[in-house]
Design a protein around this motif. Structure first.
Motif, PDB file in Angstrom:
ATOM      1  N   THR A 127      13.829  49.305   5.938  1.00  0.00           N
ATOM      2  CA  THR A 127      14.731  50.122   5.125  1.00  0.00           C
ATOM      3  C   THR A 127      15.694  49.241   4.333  1.00  0.00           C
ATOM      4  N   HIS A 128      16.203  48.192   4.984  1.00  0.00           N
ATOM      5  CA  HIS A 128      17.189  47.323   4.344  1.00  0.00           C
ATOM      6  C   HIS A 128      16.712  45.884   4.254  1.00  0.00           C
ATOM      7  N   GLU A 129      17.204  45.190   3.224  1.00  0.00           N
ATOM      8  CA  GLU A 129      16.971  43.756   3.062  1.00  0.00           C
ATOM      9  C   GLU A 129      18.321  43.058   3.143  1.00  0.00           C
ATOM     10  N   TYR A 130      18.417  42.103   4.058  1.00  0.00           N
ATOM     11  CA  TYR A 130      19.704  41.461   4.327  1.00  0.00           C
ATOM     12  C   TYR A 130      20.331  40.849   3.079  1.00  0.00           C
ATOM     13  N   LEU A 131      19.535  40.203   2.261  1.00  0.00           N
ATOM     14  CA  LEU A 131      20.093  39.508   1.098  1.00  0.00           C
ATOM     15  C   LEU A 131      20.654  40.460   0.051  1.00  0.00           C
ATOM     16  N   LYS A 132      20.332  41.739   0.162  1.00  0.00           N
ATOM     17  CA  LYS A 132      20.875  42.729  -0.775  1.00  0.00           C
ATOM     18  C   LYS A 132      22.190  43.338  -0.290  1.00  0.00           C
ATOM     19  N   PHE A 133      22.584  43.011   0.931  1.00  0.00           N
ATOM     20  CA  PHE A 133      23.865  43.505   1.430  1.00  0.00           C
ATOM     21  C   PHE A 133      25.005  42.914   0.593  1.00  0.00           C
ATOM     22  N   ILE A 134      26.147  43.590   0.575  1.00  0.00           N
ATOM     23  CA  ILE A 134      27.242  43.238  -0.336  1.00  0.00           C
ATOM     24  C   ILE A 134      28.534  43.066   0.455  1.00  0.00           C
ATOM     25  N   ARG A 135      29.129  41.899   0.337  1.00  0.00           N
ATOM     26  CA  ARG A 135      30.404  41.672   1.009  1.00  0.00           C
ATOM     27  C   ARG A 135      31.506  42.495   0.331  1.00  0.00           C
ATOM     28  N   PRO A 136      32.510  42.945   1.101  1.00  0.00           N
ATOM     29  CA  PRO A 136      33.615  43.699   0.497  1.00  0.00           C
ATOM     30  C   PRO A 136      34.292  42.941  -0.643  1.00  0.00           C
ATOM     31  N   SER A 137      34.396  41.620  -0.521  1.00  0.00           N
ATOM     32  CA  SER A 137      35.026  40.833  -1.584  1.00  0.00           C
ATOM     33  C   SER A 137      34.206  40.883  -2.864  1.00  0.00           C
ATOM     34  N   GLU A 138      32.865  40.927  -2.723  1.00  0.00           N
ATOM     35  CA  GLU A 138      31.992  41.012  -3.892  1.00  0.00           C
ATOM     36  C   GLU A 138      32.112  42.378  -4.563  1.00  0.00           C
ATOM     37  N   LEU A 139      32.133  43.423  -3.747  1.00  0.00           N
ATOM     38  CA  LEU A 139      32.284  44.767  -4.314  1.00  0.00           C
ATOM     39  C   LEU A 139      33.654  44.910  -4.971  1.00  0.00           C
ATOM     40  N   ALA A 140      34.683  44.344  -4.346  1.00  0.00           N
ATOM     41  CA  ALA A 140      36.030  44.401  -4.933  1.00  0.00           C
ATOM     42  C   ALA A 140      36.061  43.714  -6.294  1.00  0.00           C
ATOM     43  N   ALA A 141      35.353  42.588  -6.415  1.00  0.00           N
ATOM     44  CA  ALA A 141      35.302  41.878  -7.694  1.00  0.00           C
ATOM     45  C   ALA A 141      34.581  42.707  -8.751  1.00  0.00           C
ATOM     46  N   HIS A 142      33.477  43.350  -8.360  1.00  0.00           N
ATOM     47  CA  HIS A 142      32.759  44.233  -9.299  1.00  0.00           C
ATOM     48  C   HIS A 142      33.677  45.355  -9.770  1.00  0.00           C
ATOM     49  N   CYS A 143      34.447  45.927  -8.841  1.00  0.00           N
ATOM     50  CA  CYS A 143      35.336  47.039  -9.177  1.00  0.00           C
ATOM     51  C   CYS A 143      36.437  46.592 -10.132  1.00  0.00           C
ATOM     52  N   ARG A 144      37.051  45.445  -9.836  1.00  0.00           N
ATOM     53  CA  ARG A 144      38.116  44.945 -10.723  1.00  0.00           C
ATOM     54  C   ARG A 144      37.589  44.710 -12.128  1.00  0.00           C
ATOM     55  N   ALA A 145      36.401  44.120 -12.225  1.00  0.00           N
ATOM     56  CA  ALA A 145      35.806  43.835 -13.533  1.00  0.00           C
ATOM     57  C   ALA A 145      35.518  45.118 -14.310  1.00  0.00           C
ATOM     58  N   ALA A 146      35.292  46.220 -13.578  1.00  0.00           N
ATOM     59  CA  ALA A 146      34.968  47.497 -14.223  1.00  0.00           C
ATOM     60  C   ALA A 146      36.198  48.358 -14.469  1.00  0.00           C
ATOM     61  N   GLY A 147      37.375  47.862 -14.088  1.00  0.00           N
ATOM     62  CA  GLY A 147      38.593  48.642 -14.286  1.00  0.00           C
ATOM     63  C   GLY A 147      38.849  49.657 -13.204  1.00  0.00           C
TER      64      GLY A 147
END
Length: 233
Positions: free
Chosen positions: A178-198
């Motif tokens: 169901t899941h692939e480990y390398l596709k998991f996302i650290r909270p810091s990475e998601l936070a960076a994506h969110c900041r970049a998107a406003g």
């Protein structure tokens, strides 16, 4: 526009589509966590009367429940079979105010920018080639001041042990692969994506499972599954 989707992931979930609404099927975890995530969303953005986009809606478990809270919901996905199941369930259950469309997040954002009060994207980012693109699309389709909610899985040894080894191989809660480990996302990475998107982060919660009680709960520990609430600045 290049579609931000993995054909293998779409095929994987399409094969299981007919089981979406079976609470004892492979989708049992989604049925069990849905009341938790619905209450969490409701606590910050009371849904009655709001226009909501559910990105990666699958068979419509969350979209259906948000519509029953009085929201006008558009559920989108790229799995034709899952959407047909969602539509059939809405028809059979008489769910009001919900429609389903086979369209990508990026395409809906281009078509209807700034037109939703709330956007949800749950258990989806770890299944696409470019999660940052989905985050941008969610930000583009929500109104200024609107809410965008995400949930995904952290990338660390504990998450590998719990979300893959434990859930897929030991407890058999999910189909293997169901899941692939390398596709998991650290909270810091998601936070960076969110900041970049406003998108300004408002809250992060962990989602934990107790195998003894077989119950899920929200917590302050985002080390495995976690949810993030953001608002468009």
């Amino acid at each position: 526009m290049t579609v931000n989707a993995d054909p293998a992931e779409l095929a994987k979930f399409s094969e299981l589509a007919h089981r979406w609404w079976d609470p004892e099927s492979e989708f049992r975890p989604l049925h069990e966590i849905n009341p938790l995530r619905l209450e969490w969303i409701q606590g910050m953005a009371p849904l009655a009367g709001l226009r909501v986009a559910d990105v990666g809606c699958g068979g419509g478990i969350l979209a259906d429940s948000m519509a029953r809270k009085g929201a006008q919901v558009v559920g989108i996905d790229l799995s034709t079979k899952a959407l047909k199941v969602a539509m059939l369930h809405a028809l059979e259950a008489g769910t009001p105010n919900v429609e389903y469309r086979e369209v990508s997040a990026e395409a809906l954002a281009a078509e209807q920018p700034g037109s939703f009060d709330v956007v949800t994207c749950m258990e989806m980012l770890e299944h696409v080639p470019d999660p940052a693109s989905v985050v941008r699309a969610c930000a583009d389709m929500v109104k200024p001041g609107g809410w965008v909610f995400f949930s995904t899985i952290n990338r660390n040894p504990k998450a590998f042990l719990f979300a893959i080894v434990g859930a897929e191989y030991v407890l058999n809660m999910l189909p293997r692969g169901t899941h692939e480990y390398l596709k998991f996302i650290r909270p810091s990475e998601l936070a960076a994506h969110c900041r970049a998107a406003g998108l300004a982060q408002q809250q992060v919660r962990g989602l934990e499972y107790n195998p003894l009680t077989r119950r899920y709960s929200l917590s302050s520990d985002p080390s495995v599954n976690y949810l993030v609430a953001t608002r468009k600045t």
